[in-house]
Design a protein around this motif. Structure first.
Motif, PDB file in Angstrom:
ATOM      1  N   GLN A 110       0.865  -1.176   0.000  1.00 45.51           N
ATOM      2  CA  GLN A 110       0.000   0.000   0.000  1.00 45.51           C
ATOM      3  C   GLN A 110       0.902   1.227   0.000  1.00 45.51           C
ATOM      4  O   GLN A 110       1.824   1.321   0.819  1.00 45.51           O
ATOM      5  N   TYR A 135       0.652   5.389   0.230  1.00 47.24           N
ATOM      6  CA  TYR A 135      -0.267   6.471   0.547  1.00 47.24           C
ATOM      7  C   TYR A 135       0.496   7.597   1.230  1.00 47.24           C
ATOM      8  O   TYR A 135       1.677   7.455   1.561  1.00 47.24           O
ATOM      9  N   TRP A 194       2.133   6.133  -6.150  1.00 44.54           N
ATOM     10  CA  TRP A 194       1.300   6.894  -5.222  1.00 44.54           C
ATOM     11  C   TRP A 194       0.258   7.623  -6.029  1.00 44.54           C
ATOM     12  O   TRP A 194       0.586   8.303  -7.010  1.00 44.54           O
TER      13      TRP A 194
END
Length: 116
Positions: free
Chosen positions: A27, A29, A112
């Motif tokens: 992930q 972020y 991103w």
């Protein structure tokens, strides 16, 4: 006969190790919502991988971000590992930020999404 038993034991160990290989879940972020020109923190959270042979790089336009900080390697009861790496950054229009994860012989880059 001993050579055959030795080979069988080595094959069993190799198969057991290979069966425990799990690719990472990644992930990417930012700490705050992305706003061009405002300081933020880029975060790459990598989970559920085994074995722990992994490299995480935070990139801006393909170049590694300086002063990135990585957590200590941690694992769950099932021996799947997780790590987080972050770096300060100030997003600008046109710049591409990503996290490049190399696990064993496999490398993948995750972008991103500034959602701006």
């Amino acid at each position: 006969m001993n050579a055959v038993l030795c080979f069988a034991a080595l094959a069993a160990v190799f198969c057991a190790v290979e069966s425990k290989t799990s690719p990472p879940k990644v992930q990417v972020y930012s700490h705050q919502p992305g706003v061009y020109g405002e300081k933020n923190t880029l975060i790459c959270h990598v989970t559920n991988f085994h074995p722990p042979d992994i490299t995480i790089r935070l990139l801006k336009n393909g170049e590694e971000l300086p002063e990135a900080v990585q957590t200590d390697l941690a694992f769950k009861q099932d021996w799947h590992f997780h790590l987080t790496k972050n770096a300060a950054f100030t997003p600008e229009n046109g710049d591409k930020y990503s996290c490049k994860v190399t696990h064993g012989q496999t490398s993948n880059e995750y972008a991103w999404d500034p959602n701006m």
